[in-house]
Write a protein that holds these residues in place. Sequence first.
Motif, mmCIF file in Angstrom:
data_model
loop_
_atom_site.group_PDB
_atom_site.id
_atom_site.type_symbol
_atom_site.label_atom_id
_atom_site.label_comp_id
_atom_site.label_asym_id
_atom_site.label_seq_id
_atom_site.Cartn_x
_atom_site.Cartn_y
_atom_site.Cartn_z
ATOM 1 N N ILE A 794 0.894 -1.127 -0.010
ATOM 2 C CA ILE A 794 0.007 0.036 0.161
ATOM 3 C C ILE A 794 0.957 1.226 0.061
ATOM 4 C CG2 ILE A 794 -1.749 1.312 1.260
ATOM 5 C CD1 ILE A 794 -2.828 -1.248 2.219
ATOM 6 N N PRO A 795 0.867 2.106 -0.894
ATOM 7 C CA PRO A 795 1.584 3.374 -0.988
ATOM 8 C C PRO A 795 1.475 4.195 0.401
ATOM 9 C CG PRO A 795 0.248 3.182 -3.017
ATOM 10 C CD PRO A 795 -0.126 2.191 -2.058
ATOM 11 N N GLU A 796 0.367 4.312 0.842
ATOM 12 C CA GLU A 796 0.427 5.409 2.052
ATOM 13 C C GLU A 796 0.658 4.535 3.214
ATOM 14 O OE1 GLU A 796 0.471 7.996 3.924
ATOM 15 O OE2 GLU A 796 -0.337 8.722 2.358
ATOM 16 N N HIS A 846 -8.624 -4.058 2.011
ATOM 17 C CA HIS A 846 -9.226 -3.659 1.021
ATOM 18 C C HIS A 846 -9.768 -2.223 0.920
ATOM 19 C CE1 HIS A 846 -9.014 -7.409 -0.914
ATOM 20 N NE2 HIS A 846 -10.091 -8.049 -0.252
ATOM 21 N N ILE A 847 -10.329 -1.803 2.028
ATOM 22 C CA ILE A 847 -11.006 -0.505 2.134
ATOM 23 C C ILE A 847 -9.773 0.539 2.402
ATOM 24 C CG2 ILE A 847 -11.319 -0.353 4.741
ATOM 25 C CD1 ILE A 847 -13.738 1.034 4.232
ATOM 26 N N ALA A 848 -8.620 -0.002 3.295
ATOM 27 C CA ALA A 848 -7.459 1.114 3.329
ATOM 28 C C ALA A 848 -6.780 1.203 1.879
ATOM 29 C CB ALA A 848 -6.477 0.397 4.268
ATOM 30 N N TYR A 849 -6.651 0.090 1.093
ATOM 31 C CA TYR A 849 -6.001 0.298 -0.192
ATOM 32 C C TYR A 849 -6.735 1.209 -0.931
ATOM 33 C CZ TYR A 849 -3.617 -0.936 -4.609
ATOM 34 O OH TYR A 849 -3.057 -0.887 -5.676
ATOM 35 N N ALA A 850 -8.125 0.959 -1.117
ATOM 36 C CA ALA A 850 -8.930 1.914 -1.817
ATOM 37 C C ALA A 850 -8.815 3.409 -1.552
ATOM 38 C CB ALA A 850 -10.422 1.383 -1.890
ATOM 39 N N THR A 860 -13.564 13.381 1.155
ATOM 40 C CA THR A 860 -13.682 12.654 -0.277
ATOM 41 C C THR A 860 -13.053 11.168 -0.554
ATOM 42 O OG1 THR A 860 -13.829 15.121 -1.175
ATOM 43 C CG2 THR A 860 -13.554 13.157 -2.543
ATOM 44 N N ARG A 861 -11.738 11.014 -0.163
ATOM 45 C CA ARG A 861 -11.407 9.692 -0.192
ATOM 46 C C ARG A 861 -11.967 8.816 0.774
ATOM 47 N NH1 ARG A 861 -5.039 10.737 0.798
ATOM 48 N NH2 ARG A 861 -4.967 8.507 -0.103
ATOM 49 N N ALA A 862 -12.603 9.140 1.732
ATOM 50 C CA ALA A 862 -13.246 8.185 2.672
ATOM 51 C C ALA A 862 -14.389 7.679 1.968
ATOM 52 C CB ALA A 862 -13.574 8.673 4.066
ATOM 53 N N VAL A 863 -15.424 8.604 1.357
ATOM 54 C CA VAL A 863 -16.513 8.539 0.621
ATOM 55 C C VAL A 863 -16.275 7.769 -0.617
ATOM 56 C CG1 VAL A 863 -18.335 9.367 -0.577
ATOM 57 C CG2 VAL A 863 -17.513 10.476 1.442
ATOM 58 N N GLN A 942 -11.206 1.866 -7.918
ATOM 59 C CA GLN A 942 -12.041 0.922 -8.068
ATOM 60 C C GLN A 942 -11.439 -0.317 -8.233
ATOM 61 O OE1 GLN A 942 -14.295 2.570 -11.286
ATOM 62 N NE2 GLN A 942 -15.274 3.894 -10.243
ATOM 63 N N ILE A 943 -10.654 -1.073 -7.382
ATOM 64 C CA ILE A 943 -9.930 -2.256 -7.410
ATOM 65 C C ILE A 943 -10.932 -3.212 -6.917
ATOM 66 C CG2 ILE A 943 -7.924 -1.159 -7.353
ATOM 67 C CD1 ILE A 943 -7.802 -2.092 -4.430
ATOM 68 N N GLU A 944 -12.080 -2.976 -6.012
ATOM 69 C CA GLU A 944 -12.841 -4.066 -5.472
ATOM 70 C C GLU A 944 -13.999 -4.444 -6.328
ATOM 71 O OE1 GLU A 944 -11.572 -5.463 -3.095
ATOM 72 O OE2 GLU A 944 -9.823 -4.260 -2.845
#
Length: 952
Positions: A794-796, A846-850, A860-863, A942-944
Amino acid sequence: MSWFDDKIHEIFYKVGVKVHQYRLYFLLLSFAILTFASFGFIWFEKQTTRDPQYVFSPANAPWRYERAVLTEHWPLDEEKFWPGKSYDLHGYVDVIASGIVHPDYGRPNILNIRYLDEVARINDYIVHNLTVPVDINGKHYDIAYTDLCMRYDWACFLNDHITMLMPKTRWGNFSGPFAEFASDIINTQVNITYPIGWRGTEPIYFGALVGAPNLVDEEGHFDFATAIRLTYNTREGKVDEYGIEWRRKLAKWLTDKENPVSELLEFGVNHNMTLPEGLQDVADTLAPKFVGTCAILFTFSFLVSVVLRRHSEGQVMIDWVRSKPLVAAAGLMTPVMATVTSFGLILWCGQLYNAIVNVSPFLILCIGIDDLFIMSAEWHRTNPKHSAEKRIGQTLSEAAVAISITSITDITTFAVGCYTTLPGVQMFCMYTCVQCFFCYVYQIIFLGPVLAYAAEMEQNDQHALLFRKAVDPEKTESKVKLWLLSGSVNRQNQEVHRRKSKKVTPVEDDVEKKSKLGEMVAKLEHTLEKHDEEPGHNSEETLVSKIFREIIGPFILQKSTQICAFLLYLVYISLAIGGCLNIKEGLDPKLLVRESFYLSKFYQIIDETFWREGLQMQVVVNNPPDLFEIESRKGFDEMMADFEGTQYTMNANATMIWLRAYEKHLETEVLELNIQKPNTTSEWYKRCRDWLIVAGGRRLWQMDMVWANTSFEETPRITAFRFQLGLRNYRTPTDHTHSCKLMRSIAEKYSKFNVTTFHEYYPFADQYLELTPSLFQNMFLDLGTILLVSMIMIPEWRCAVAIVLSIASINVGVLGFMFYWGVNLDSVSIITVIMCIGFAVDLSAHIAYAFSQSYGNSHTRAVAALETLGWPVFLGASSTVLGILLLTLVDSYIVQIFFKTVFLVINFSILHGLIFLPILLMKFVSGTRDGQPAENEKPKIQIELESSQDVA
């Protein structure tokens, strides 16, 4: 690590292209691996271990040394055998006879002559009439217990205590002059007392023979008891196979519920193969449940794989070109193939198998279905105008990254579990780790090619099931053909147009009355359709994605919702910590088998009787002091007082020790024969050796002493001896653990005597003692491994930390709420807790990577993360719950633990993934991520999985 993220996308795109080009060869490769590995099942029976002491106890557990000490000093001698003196014995049958429970009065008095006669009848039948057929050298024999039994002086142990518990008038029919002599012996030399009775000077330990007696005086006479214990011990070696058959026949005969052997009694039966058979019985019940689970998940996957399409006339029908039922079937086969491959290869490599690993395929099945959803959804999000080859590359480029993150963390999590000290946990983690690996591999080399073939069918407008060209819905009016044969023919050549926006105007209440549900639907449609008018939104978006973006996401991230979420988390974590502080440790042996298995009756009766009081513990003195010398004897007496003065041991009158019998003999010689006590150490030991020749209990005492001398000319010296302590309050795993620790601490206190203690439940106690260290070791190693993998994938980095915090919170919740649901901390629950880490990783990662891949400010990123993952998280969790739902029908503690733990982790993972984690990410990862995805390309967020049931 953004460069790594870009590189891995590029690599998997190329892999996808190769999978499409060589799809037939990849399929053949997957089947070749499966076939090769399947040969490992040839060694299935050979590599199967059914020893619960091995499975549930640490490999370096102290009890192994302690039992070895007993075996070294007192090896098993089949011709000089006494019940309760040997622990390397395998050919035993332990039977507890008790009256059938009366609904109003409970257990009847087993000492009532009616019940004693029934026990005697059953015992006589077992000893003389229960036989097994044997053919030797062409001749047929029926072998009875007396042909197979262990012996002492050529005589079998025939449970003579049954006769001793009867009225003395039933002991024999004596007449003439002998009657008076016999009567005198019976009345003066035989004393039926609890816990130790006497037959002359030979002690009889009734504590282990009579359950829950009612004492009527201080001497220990009793008039009531609820159970009688019977023992049958068969020889091993050459006749072991006949002994095994006889023991199993005895167990089956006594526990036959359809044809009970007695109308008065019920029996608890335990022998060396009972617990392994009980564990195998649990495993056997899982096989049909696994088939049922596959059927449920296939139905679920099939429904999710179906794509709906709105035709020009407004009818919603199944699009048989875009639907992928064959891919759903392949997705279900993937974890099954991974399971077969893994089991076969592990067995081929010489590793052991135990029934405890049979629950792992349920886990792998759920993981495989989750991966299927991701793969299928990413396919549906590719551009239909592109070639099948490019679409497969794009699918793997996105889906394989998400699958890789969860698969690598799952593999490493279970790999870490392989280094625990509990063999059962090691075995489970090893099998599950390899299954996760092959599930990941087969997703690429098996599911990928199947999807490639399906892609070609879609590109050629073929029906997903009939392998023929689908019917164009615009060219038929038949509803049957529309439902069963139609599809998106020539879709790849058509431009995708945005649906015309339908402006929804509110209707006045006085014009048209609507229900509350109707009003909500109208508002929802108005909101979503208004948003569709905005530029930049794909018309192919699914309804659920829009709902999460426009309604659920903003609602969850509102200030008021965040405050409520914070309060909810405080309640959650407070309850979880409270549960963790109160959770009980230990695996109760009676919970290892199904309630319907006959061993459960044995544990039920022994829990009512001998676990409360009467069991014996062996204490070995490997470096005996000079028992004649005053100072050394004082230290020994202090040790005895410590052993006999605990809350888990009975009083001194329950201790079977030769020393007190010998000293009583010396006192008798002084009083009756005027023979003075020994004056020297040498004399003391010489007279002790002489006493053993004539003592009434010599058969017992000789088996408790090890002499250094073999000839009478040498000065006698004892190199080791043992005694037996009576136990009480030995009912629960906590009692077993605390008693074990206490007895070992007393032994360590008197290290100069080199004392060793042992009880048959020590293997379980050592497991309990290892549980907490093993749990924390695995949890911290797993969290560290997950952090490392997450920071690479994960980049972040702050998202990686958030994943670890989320997983830690979920595991604390699972452990805490296990207490409220009546689950103890044992080797089985540790296995499921390790599994929980894998489940928690799937949803949190999954959600952290998204979140890390989306753009804009933190809100905005959380939404965006919720928009992408809200429905997939719910879908994956639903498939997991469906996958384990049938396990609720298995009446086994082990299986119920698995269900309860997975149920908790799935619910807590959803709670964290949809509420706590997005809020944490929004607060923890501040700032704005600039940049937008290239035009006409899918954003990386949109990876999931999105719902494949989209409406065109």
